[in-house]
Design a protein around this motif. Structure first.
Motif, mmCIF file in Angstrom:
data_model
loop_
_atom_site.group_PDB
_atom_site.id
_atom_site.type_symbol
_atom_site.label_atom_id
_atom_site.label_comp_id
_atom_site.label_asym_id
_atom_site.label_seq_id
_atom_site.Cartn_x
_atom_site.Cartn_y
_atom_site.Cartn_z
ATOM 1 N N HIS A 198 38.863 32.856 42.727
ATOM 2 C CA HIS A 198 40.025 33.101 43.582
ATOM 3 C C HIS A 198 39.779 32.606 45.006
ATOM 4 O O HIS A 198 40.616 31.907 45.589
ATOM 5 C CB HIS A 198 40.339 34.604 43.620
ATOM 6 N N HIS A 199 38.633 32.979 45.576
ATOM 7 C CA HIS A 199 38.334 32.604 46.951
ATOM 8 C C HIS A 199 38.258 31.084 47.101
ATOM 9 O O HIS A 199 38.822 30.513 48.046
ATOM 10 C CB HIS A 199 37.017 33.244 47.390
ATOM 11 N N SER A 200 37.585 30.419 46.166
ATOM 12 C CA SER A 200 37.401 28.968 46.253
ATOM 13 C C SER A 200 38.734 28.238 46.189
ATOM 14 O O SER A 200 39.004 27.317 46.973
ATOM 15 C CB SER A 200 36.481 28.492 45.126
ATOM 16 N N HIS A 260 43.496 31.700 36.196
ATOM 17 C CA HIS A 260 43.788 31.052 37.472
ATOM 18 C C HIS A 260 44.580 29.785 37.173
ATOM 19 O O HIS A 260 44.064 28.875 36.521
ATOM 20 C CB HIS A 260 42.506 30.687 38.220
ATOM 21 N N ALA A 291 30.664 26.448 45.203
ATOM 22 C CA ALA A 291 30.819 27.891 45.374
ATOM 23 C C ALA A 291 29.511 28.635 45.092
ATOM 24 O O ALA A 291 28.612 28.131 44.421
ATOM 25 C CB ALA A 291 31.930 28.406 44.461
ATOM 26 N N GLN A 310 32.974 39.433 39.415
ATOM 27 C CA GLN A 310 32.416 38.635 40.505
ATOM 28 C C GLN A 310 32.808 37.174 40.371
ATOM 29 O O GLN A 310 33.190 36.519 41.339
ATOM 30 C CB GLN A 310 30.887 38.785 40.523
ATOM 31 N N TYR A 368 48.310 29.014 42.471
ATOM 32 C CA TYR A 368 47.977 28.026 43.485
ATOM 33 C C TYR A 368 48.785 26.751 43.276
ATOM 34 O O TYR A 368 49.140 26.413 42.147
ATOM 35 C CB TYR A 368 46.476 27.693 43.442
ATOM 36 N N ALA A 383 41.738 29.494 46.755
ATOM 37 C CA ALA A 383 42.588 29.847 47.896
ATOM 38 C C ALA A 383 42.202 29.030 49.126
ATOM 39 O O ALA A 383 43.068 28.564 49.878
ATOM 40 C CB ALA A 383 42.486 31.339 48.188
ATOM 41 N N GLU A 384 40.903 28.864 49.333
ATOM 42 C CA GLU A 384 40.444 28.062 50.467
ATOM 43 C C GLU A 384 40.864 26.600 50.304
ATOM 44 O O GLU A 384 41.267 25.943 51.272
ATOM 45 C CB GLU A 384 38.917 28.166 50.588
ATOM 46 N N ARG A 415 36.327 36.661 41.404
ATOM 47 C CA ARG A 415 36.487 36.684 42.864
ATOM 48 C C ARG A 415 36.073 35.346 43.479
ATOM 49 O O ARG A 415 36.737 34.838 44.391
ATOM 50 C CB ARG A 415 35.657 37.824 43.466
ATOM 51 N N VAL A 416 34.988 34.784 42.971
ATOM 52 C CA VAL A 416 34.546 33.487 43.486
ATOM 53 C C VAL A 416 35.601 32.422 43.217
ATOM 54 O O VAL A 416 35.927 31.611 44.088
ATOM 55 C CB VAL A 416 33.192 33.085 42.854
ATOM 56 N N ARG A 473 44.514 26.336 51.136
ATOM 57 C CA ARG A 473 44.742 26.399 52.582
ATOM 58 C C ARG A 473 44.408 25.062 53.250
ATOM 59 O O ARG A 473 45.124 24.601 54.137
ATOM 60 C CB ARG A 473 43.910 27.525 53.189
#
Length: 427
Positions: A239-241, A143, A219, A233, A202, A243-244, A236-237, A247
């Motif tokens: 990536h999601h964290s 990442h 997270a 897993q 990012y 990305a949020e 994924r955590v 944003r």
């Protein structure tokens, strides 16, 4: 919550600082900080070995769910390898293979391999200058975050080496032959270019590193199960964290933070046309001729970004240009491990041949910026010159003693070259 506990390097004089941050779920984020700001965090043998050992420790700790990697100071994440000792070893003129070069490139390339195959997320804070060895670290992270201060390049053509540090692997993966262009010209790029070139996911303002830590700490991480399912897993955590967080940063008022647009995205069509215009002889003819470049696209030819890249190429080492072009095409079907094996061969030969030593002298030691390269490109493309370029790929170690021979097996059968490497390693 963030503990920021130094786990193995209590002294701020250590070349790498380690810390841990406890998450709200009771897990741990490991943090590694390259700590040589005066050298722009240039990689050393010591740094690579310390990072490798800590990664192994954290890999085996079920509470550690992710790793953060950054550089100390605001100027650079990592501006390359610390090659002063390597230069001194070349002056000593040891027999082939140079023992210090073996240790230097061996520890560096082994770290890249470890990071590429690491089970847990490795998150890069790619702030400031990233060059050479720093690019190898960047490419190996799962990442990658860039900022408005990110500047990256593979400038080895200016010192007579070649785009190593797994460059032969990640330059291949950039779109529209832009990787070959960057390898030949050492063009300086920004964070938007990194995203275009698949080197970053990012983009955040450079002031938000603490927000990265806080977001990861908040997270919903899980304990490590017996299977490898944890790692997907955890990814994924992460990536999601991130990305949020991106944003949220985009929605906030950051008027003082300017991400410059990507020059690679703007000029990719011209770069591709240039890089497929023939062999290296034809590409060089166009790179040396402003009028020929203008025929492709006047805007590309006249852009100050392009002009700086052309100036670097024209003053650069012809042997590096030939090695860069040869590697780009020769290793395209090889795995990461096979490519690092080949790069180790080429790097050790470069440490024995004159141009790398001369390039470091001119740029970093005497700083006269007037290198006396051993060959012209025309000579490199002659029959004798091609034999010289090809000799860089020969295994410099006694049979069965290559530093990375255990990475190769008969199961690696992607190409004829891969099979030859396998036979070479086992002979």
């Amino acid at each position: 919550m963030s503990d920021n506990i130094a786990s193995t390097a209590a002294s701020t004089e250590a070349s790498v600082l380690f810390a841990t941050h406890t998450t709200q779920s009771g897990h741990v984020i490991g943090e590694m900080t390259l700590n040589s700001p005066k050298s722009l965090n240039a990689l050393s043998i010591d740094m690579c070995q310390l990072m490798s050992a800590k990664l192994t420790q954290w890999q085996n700790d079920s509470k550690v769910v992710a790793v953060l990697l950054r550089g100390s100071g605001d100027k650079a994440f990592c501006a390359g390898g610390d090659i002063r000792k390597l230069y001194d070893s070349m002056l000593d003129n040891p027999p082939m293979p140079n023992p210090y070069a073996t240790d230097f490139f061996g520890s560096e390339y082994a770290l890249y391999r470890q990071m590429h195959f690491y089970g847990k997320p490795i998150i890069l804070w790619g702030n400031g200058i990233i060059m050479g060895g720093g690019m190898g670290l960047m490419a190996a992270c799962s990442h990658r975050i860039v900022t408005e201060t990110t500047k990256f390049a593979m400038p080895e053509i200016s010192i007579g080496l070649f785009p190593d540090a797994s460059g032969s692997w990640f330059l291949q993966r950039m779109p529209a032959k832009t990787g070959l262009f960057l390898g030949l010209t050492g063009a300086m790029c920004n964070g938007s270019d990194a995203q275009f070139a698949s080197l970053a996911e990012y983009a955040l303002p450079s002031s938000q590193y603490q927000q990265v830590i806080d977001t990861l700490a908040a997270a919903a991480w899980e304990d490590a199960p017996a299977s490898s399912a944890l790692y997907s897993q955890a990814h994924r955590v992460a990536h999601h964290s991130l990305a949020e967080l991106e944003r949220s940063a985009n929605a906030a008022d950051n008027a003082d933070v300017v991400f410059k647009p990507s020059k690679l995205a703007e000029h990719w069509a011209s770069i591709q046309t240039l890089m497929v215009s023939g062999g290296l002889k034809e590409i060089d003819a166009r790179l040396q001729d402003d009028a020929a470049l203008a025929e492709i696209d006047p805007n590309f030819a006249e852009d100050s970004w392009t002009q700086r890249a052309l100036a670097t190429y024209r003053a650069g080492c012809p042997v590096t240009a030939a090695l860069t072009y040869e590697l780009f095409h020769r290793v395209k079907d090889l795995s990461l491990e096979q490519i690092l094996y080949v790069e180790a061969n080429v790097a050790v030969h470069c440490a024995n041949n004159p141009d790398f030593k001369e390039g470091v002298r001119a740029l970093l030691i005497d700083k006269d910026k007037n290198p006396n390269w051993s060959r012209t490109l025309q000579h490199c493309l002659s029959q004798e010159g091609r034999a010289y370029i090809n000799s860089h790929f020969d295994n410099p170690y006694p049979k069965g003693e290559h530093i990375f021979q255990e990475w190769l097996s008969f199961e690696c059968k992607g190409s004829l070259m891969a099979q030859n490497l396998t036979h070479e390693a086992q002979s």
